[in-house]
Scaffold this motif. Structure first.
Motif, PDB file in Angstrom:
ATOM      1  N   ASN A   1       2.387  28.167  23.429  1.00 26.16           N
ATOM      2  CA  ASN A   1       1.879  29.358  24.135  1.00 26.16           C
ATOM      3  C   ASN A   1       2.424  30.637  23.506  1.00 26.16           C
ATOM      4  OD1 ASN A   1       0.550  28.178  26.802  1.00 26.16           O
ATOM      5  ND2 ASN A   1       2.450  27.048  26.451  1.00 26.16           N
TER       6      ASN A   1
ATOM      7  N   GLU B   1      -5.377  33.935  29.630  1.00 24.88           N
ATOM      8  CA  GLU B   1      -6.518  34.147  28.734  1.00 24.88           C
ATOM      9  C   GLU B   1      -6.948  35.613  28.717  1.00 24.88           C
ATOM     10  OE1 GLU B   1     -11.052  32.422  27.995  1.00 24.88           O
ATOM     11  OE2 GLU B   1      -9.715  31.437  29.421  1.00 24.88           O
TER      12      GLU B   1
ATOM     13  N   GLU C   1      -3.097  26.652  39.147  1.00 22.40           N
ATOM     14  CA  GLU C   1      -3.146  26.468  37.687  1.00 22.40           C
ATOM     15  C   GLU C   1      -4.345  27.206  37.085  1.00 22.40           C
ATOM     16  OE1 GLU C   1      -2.658  24.064  39.909  1.00 22.40           O
ATOM     17  OE2 GLU C   1      -0.516  23.778  39.484  1.00 22.40           O
ATOM     18  N   ASP C   2      -5.479  27.236  37.818  1.00 27.38           N
ATOM     19  CA  ASP C   2      -6.666  27.958  37.350  1.00 27.38           C
ATOM     20  C   ASP C   2      -6.354  29.442  37.193  1.00 27.38           C
ATOM     21  OD1 ASP C   2      -8.264  25.680  37.341  1.00 27.38           O
ATOM     22  OD2 ASP C   2      -8.917  25.993  39.411  1.00 27.38           O
TER      23      ASP C   2
ATOM     24  N   SER D   1      -4.110  30.091  34.196  1.00 24.50           N
ATOM     25  CA  SER D   1      -4.873  29.966  32.955  1.00 24.50           C
ATOM     26  C   SER D   1      -5.774  31.177  32.723  1.00 24.50           C
ATOM     27  CB  SER D   1      -5.705  28.688  32.993  1.00 24.50           C
ATOM     28  OG  SER D   1      -6.456  28.538  31.809  1.00 24.50           O
TER      29      SER D   1
ATOM     30  N   TYR E   1       0.740  34.203  23.925  1.00 24.18           N
ATOM     31  CA  TYR E   1       0.921  34.820  25.241  1.00 24.18           C
ATOM     32  C   TYR E   1       2.351  35.320  25.409  1.00 24.18           C
ATOM     33  CZ  TYR E   1       1.679  35.614  30.135  1.00 24.18           C
ATOM     34  OH  TYR E   1       2.044  36.226  31.325  1.00 24.18           O
TER      35      TYR E   1
END
Length: 220
Positions: free
Chosen positions: A100, A19, A11-12, A15, A103
């Protein structure tokens, strides 16, 4: 004493990637550049993804997975018929896409060839088709078992096409709170389920079988 480095999660990475795409307005040139600029290793990246393209596909699959998780937490949803389950899916899925939106819009316009942009939706496509198969009820199945498999594939493909058309409508929607997309969803889903009404087709099949038997036996 040196602080222990935090283990980076799937998940990191998702993300961080989203970004970076938004901030720079472009995709990373390579896995090497992506991990170097974000202070983790290629080994950590490859523990979850084989390529940047695989990461992009996973983002849209996660949008889908989060939708299903939210739906299944609603006890009323589990009692819905197929049409209302599909409507609930659409409204929830597009709420997540809207959260979102920056994105999604950015990721779907990187390449001038729209087909290349749609490659990242292949994992979403597979998951969505499985979902359609899971919620398909006998109300929309032909009575003839030999035709059911063919019919199910047709329903899956037409449902995917409808989802793609809705995404395109949502991308172009400039109405407040995307209210026109909500209207489009309701009308298009209702229309598609009217077209899926198999009762008349079952009657035609029965008539064809009757005429075929009559023709064969009349010659004996």
């Amino acid at each position: 004493m040196e602080a222990k480095k935090k283990t980076i999660s799937k998940e990191d990475i998702v993300s961080i990637y989203m970004e970076e795409v938004l901030e720079k307005g472009q995709k990373p040139k390579s896995v090497y550049h992506f991990v170097k600029e974000n202070n983790f290793t290629e080994a950590e990246f490859y523990a979850f993804f084989g390529t940047l393209e695989g990461l992009e596909k996973e983002i849209f699959r996660l949008f889908f997975a989060n939708t299903i998780d939210l739906l299944n937490k609603n006890s009323e949803y589990l009692e819905y018929d197929m049409k209302n389950k599909m409507l609930s899916f659409y409204f929830t899925f597009f709420e997540i896409l809207t959260a979102n939106r920056s994105y999604v819009l950015q990721s779907l316009k990187f390449d001038r060839n729209p087909l290349k942009n749609l490659v990242q939706l292949t994992t979403l496509r597979n998951s969505f088709k499985e979902y359609v198969s899971e919620i398909l009820t006998d109300d929309y199945r032909l009575e003839q078992e030999k035709l059911q498999k063919f019919q199910e594939k047709g329903i899956q493909e037409s449902a995917w096409l409808q989802l793609m058309l809705t995404i395109k409508f949502w991308v172009d929607d400039e109405s407040a709170a995307f209210e026109k997309t909500d209207i489009f969803i309701e009308k298009s889903v209702n229309a598609s389920f009217e077209l899926m009404n198999v009762a008349p087709l079952n009657h035609l099949i029965d008539l064809s079988k009757f005429l075929f038997k009559e023709k064969i036996y009349s010659k004996q």
